[in-house]
Write an enzyme that holds these catalytic residues in place. Structure first.
Site, PDB file in Angstrom:
ATOM      1  N   ASP A   7       0.828  -1.076   0.207  1.00 57.00           N
ATOM      2  CA  ASP A   7      -0.019  -0.106   0.021  1.00 57.00           C
ATOM      3  C   ASP A   7       0.924   1.117  -0.138  1.00 57.00           C
ATOM      4  O   ASP A   7       2.205   1.134   0.201  1.00 57.00           O
ATOM      5  CB  ASP A   7      -0.925  -0.016   1.167  1.00 57.00           C
ATOM      6  CG  ASP A   7      -1.613   1.118   1.366  1.00 57.00           C
ATOM      7  OD1 ASP A   7      -2.498   1.711   0.466  1.00 57.00           O
ATOM      8  OD2 ASP A   7      -1.613   1.839   2.652  1.00 57.00           O
ATOM      9  N   ASP A   9      -0.178   5.070   0.852  1.00 56.00           N
ATOM     10  CA  ASP A   9      -0.610   6.197   1.987  1.00 56.00           C
ATOM     11  C   ASP A   9      -0.444   5.603   3.384  1.00 56.00           C
ATOM     12  O   ASP A   9      -1.408   4.580   3.705  1.00 56.00           O
ATOM     13  CB  ASP A   9      -1.855   6.695   1.762  1.00 56.00           C
ATOM     14  CG  ASP A   9      -1.649   7.779   0.704  1.00 56.00           C
ATOM     15  OD1 ASP A   9      -1.181   8.861   0.725  1.00 56.00           O
ATOM     16  OD2 ASP A   9      -2.351   7.348  -0.437  1.00 56.00           O
ATOM     17  N   ASP A 168      -1.796  -0.691   6.095  1.00 53.81           N
ATOM     18  CA  ASP A 168      -1.818   0.104   7.591  1.00 53.81           C
ATOM     19  C   ASP A 168      -3.254   0.180   7.846  1.00 53.81           C
ATOM     20  O   ASP A 168      -3.222   0.609   8.990  1.00 53.81           O
ATOM     21  CB  ASP A 168      -0.985   1.299   7.126  1.00 53.81           C
ATOM     22  CG  ASP A 168      -1.765   2.370   6.591  1.00 53.81           C
ATOM     23  OD1 ASP A 168      -2.476   3.406   7.111  1.00 53.81           O
ATOM     24  OD2 ASP A 168      -2.444   2.176   5.324  1.00 53.81           O
TER      25      ASP A 168
END
Length: 216
Positions: A7, A9, A168
């Site tokens: 991922d 961001d 995250d």
């Protein structure tokens, strides 16, 4: 495992904490409070899929309209200043370099727009590590739908179960697991309180987990 899929961001670069603090300060300037839980509800989603919009929410609290263009310009200036001071998250570069040496494919699956992701990867000197980048511009449905992970794995001729996803957020973990990836959750200060229980492992940073040990 034959590929890593990151991922962006909050995972490679913590864009989420400085953006929240930027908006939090804007709300304070208007005498309002930005609820953290509303902000968290939008993390990991494509911009068009989030139900929370800070501009319209602020207007609801104020009971009047605000100048979106002026506010957007102010927010962008403050946010980018803070963001450019953010380092690459711990362990990311080591994982990228070791994966390359081990001959693993390296991809990226992000619910953000392509221009946003690629511009920051280039700024950080990381773009060359990634063979494939899929963003919200490339899919019908972004996370938590598995399409981003499915497409990234297919780019390498792999099934998602042959890929390790690094995420995250709650929505990101759900997308990775729905696709069939082995998922490692690496929360940042904003996402640390999210439900990441669907991940196969959760660590504070990639610096705490050896890729060699994981592959072994």
């Amino acid at each position: 495992m034959r590929a890593l899929i990151f991922d962006f961001d909050g995972t490679i670069l913590d864009t989420e904490t400085p953006e929240f603090h930027t908006w939090e300060n804007i709300y304070h300037q208007w005498g309002q409070i930005l609820p953290r839980e509303l902000w968290l509800s939008a993390i990991g989603l494509a911009p068009g899929e989030a139900t929370f919009n800070p501009y319209t929410h602020l207007e609801v609290l104020l009971g009047t309209t605000v100048d979106h263009a002026a506010l957007r310009e102010h927010r962008r200036e403050v946010f980018l200043t803070a963001l450019h001071a953010e380092p690459i998250r711990p362990g990311v570069v080591d994982w990228l370099e070791l994966a390359g040496k081990r001959g693993l494919h390296i991809g990226l699956a992000s619910s953000s727009p392509r221009d946003w992701v690629q511009s920051h990867l280039e700024r950080l000197g990381l773009r060359a590590h990634f063979e494939a980048i899929y963003t919200s511009d490339d899919v019908v449905r972004a996370k938590p739908h598995p399409e981003l992970y499915e497409k990234t794995a297919a780019h390498f001729g792999l099934h998602p179960r042959e890929c390790i996803a690094i995420e995250d957020s709650h929505h990101g973990v759900l997308a990775a697991k729905a696709a069939g990836c082995y998922c490692i959750a690496v929360p940042n200060p904003m996402t640390a309180t999210m439900d990441l229980s669907a991940a196969d492992q959760t660590v504070a940073s990639l610096a705490e987990l050896s890729l060699e040990t994981l592959l072994g």
